[in-house]
Enzyme design. Structure first.
Site, mmCIF file in Angstrom:
data_model
loop_
_atom_site.group_PDB
_atom_site.id
_atom_site.type_symbol
_atom_site.label_atom_id
_atom_site.label_comp_id
_atom_site.label_asym_id
_atom_site.label_seq_id
_atom_site.Cartn_x
_atom_site.Cartn_y
_atom_site.Cartn_z
ATOM 1 N N LYS A 10 11.212 -48.502 -47.145
ATOM 2 C CA LYS A 10 11.341 -47.090 -47.508
ATOM 3 C C LYS A 10 11.467 -46.912 -49.025
ATOM 4 O O LYS A 10 11.671 -47.882 -49.763
ATOM 5 C CB LYS A 10 12.542 -46.487 -46.783
ATOM 6 C CG LYS A 10 12.368 -46.465 -45.271
ATOM 7 C CD LYS A 10 13.594 -45.838 -44.610
ATOM 8 C CE LYS A 10 13.432 -45.738 -43.116
ATOM 9 N NZ LYS A 10 14.590 -45.079 -42.489
ATOM 10 N N TYR A 50 6.382 -39.000 -38.418
ATOM 11 C CA TYR A 50 7.664 -38.817 -37.725
ATOM 12 C C TYR A 50 7.651 -37.638 -36.751
ATOM 13 O O TYR A 50 8.710 -37.104 -36.420
ATOM 14 C CB TYR A 50 8.787 -38.647 -38.755
ATOM 15 C CG TYR A 50 9.181 -39.947 -39.398
ATOM 16 C CD1 TYR A 50 9.902 -40.912 -38.699
ATOM 17 C CD2 TYR A 50 8.820 -40.235 -40.711
ATOM 18 C CE1 TYR A 50 10.264 -42.110 -39.291
ATOM 19 C CE2 TYR A 50 9.185 -41.435 -41.313
ATOM 20 C CZ TYR A 50 9.905 -42.361 -40.589
ATOM 21 O OH TYR A 50 10.258 -43.545 -41.174
ATOM 22 N N ASN A 113 18.137 -46.256 -45.568
ATOM 23 C CA ASN A 113 18.518 -47.527 -44.949
ATOM 24 C C ASN A 113 17.456 -48.606 -45.115
ATOM 25 O O ASN A 113 17.382 -49.544 -44.345
ATOM 26 C CB ASN A 113 18.904 -47.319 -43.485
ATOM 27 C CG ASN A 113 17.768 -46.770 -42.645
ATOM 28 O OD1 ASN A 113 16.628 -46.684 -43.083
ATOM 29 N ND2 ASN A 113 18.092 -46.390 -41.427
ATOM 30 N N HIS A 116 12.118 -49.251 -41.923
ATOM 31 C CA HIS A 116 11.783 -48.646 -40.630
ATOM 32 C C HIS A 116 11.033 -49.709 -39.851
ATOM 33 O O HIS A 116 10.234 -50.456 -40.421
ATOM 34 C CB HIS A 116 10.859 -47.431 -40.825
ATOM 35 C CG HIS A 116 10.135 -47.044 -39.576
ATOM 36 N ND1 HIS A 116 10.629 -46.115 -38.697
ATOM 37 C CD2 HIS A 116 8.961 -47.494 -39.031
ATOM 38 C CE1 HIS A 116 9.786 -45.990 -37.674
ATOM 39 N NE2 HIS A 116 8.764 -46.815 -37.862
ATOM 40 N N GLU A 127 1.899 -46.453 -34.578
ATOM 41 C CA GLU A 127 2.267 -46.561 -35.988
ATOM 42 C C GLU A 127 1.346 -47.489 -36.782
ATOM 43 O O GLU A 127 1.032 -47.189 -37.928
ATOM 44 C CB GLU A 127 3.724 -47.031 -36.109
ATOM 45 C CG GLU A 127 4.707 -45.996 -35.612
ATOM 46 C CD GLU A 127 6.146 -46.448 -35.657
ATOM 47 O OE1 GLU A 127 7.020 -45.614 -35.386
ATOM 48 O OE2 GLU A 127 6.417 -47.632 -35.973
#
Length: 141
Positions: A10, A50, A113, A116, A127
């Site tokens: 990310k 998303y 975080n 992913h 994805e």
């Protein structure tokens, strides 16, 4: 069973120069990188990726964050790759992540975080083609 899964580093991980460290953790655990690219998602692309979270209260913040800077998308391959990647990444909330997991080591908070990963074979099947065409996936066998 040999599987493929998508992982994204990310914007916070890219910004903090963690790309190599994150990838090396997956490689040290026996997973193989079969595709990799650095891209910057537009807001619309982040929303499309998303879309499963569209009704969730964090959707806007998540898509704003994921379009705020470059990400690194990679496809990993290996035995039970999806489950193993989820274990290596750790819990979404770094406060709950096990010691030694990527999120425990590097995450800033629940949103930032660092990584992913696809959560199921069905997610991986959607994805992976979001970022990679079939000819970009370098089979290992």
């Amino acid at each position: 069973m040999i599987e493929r899964t998508l992982v994204m580093i990310k914007p916070d991980g890219v910004e903090r120069n963690l790309i190599g460290k994150v990838i090396s953790i997956f490689e040290e655990k026996g997973l193989k990188v079969i595709a990799l690219k650095k891209v910057r998602l537009s807001k619309d692309q982040a929303k499309a990726f998303y879309i499963v979270h569209k009704e969730r209260p964090f959707y806007e913040d998540l898509t704003n964050y994921m379009s705020s800077g470059p990400i690194v998308a990679l496809v990993l391959e290996g035995e039970n790759a999806i489950k193993r990647v989820r274990e290596i990444m750790g819990a979404t909330d770094p406060k709950e992540a096990a010691e030694g997991t990527i999120r425990k080591l590097f995450a800033i908070d629940k949103e930032k975080n660092t990584v992913h990963g696809s959560d199921s074979p069905e997610s991986a099947a959607k994805e992976i083609p979001f970022f990679f065409s079939e000819y970009e996936l370098i089979a290992l066998s």
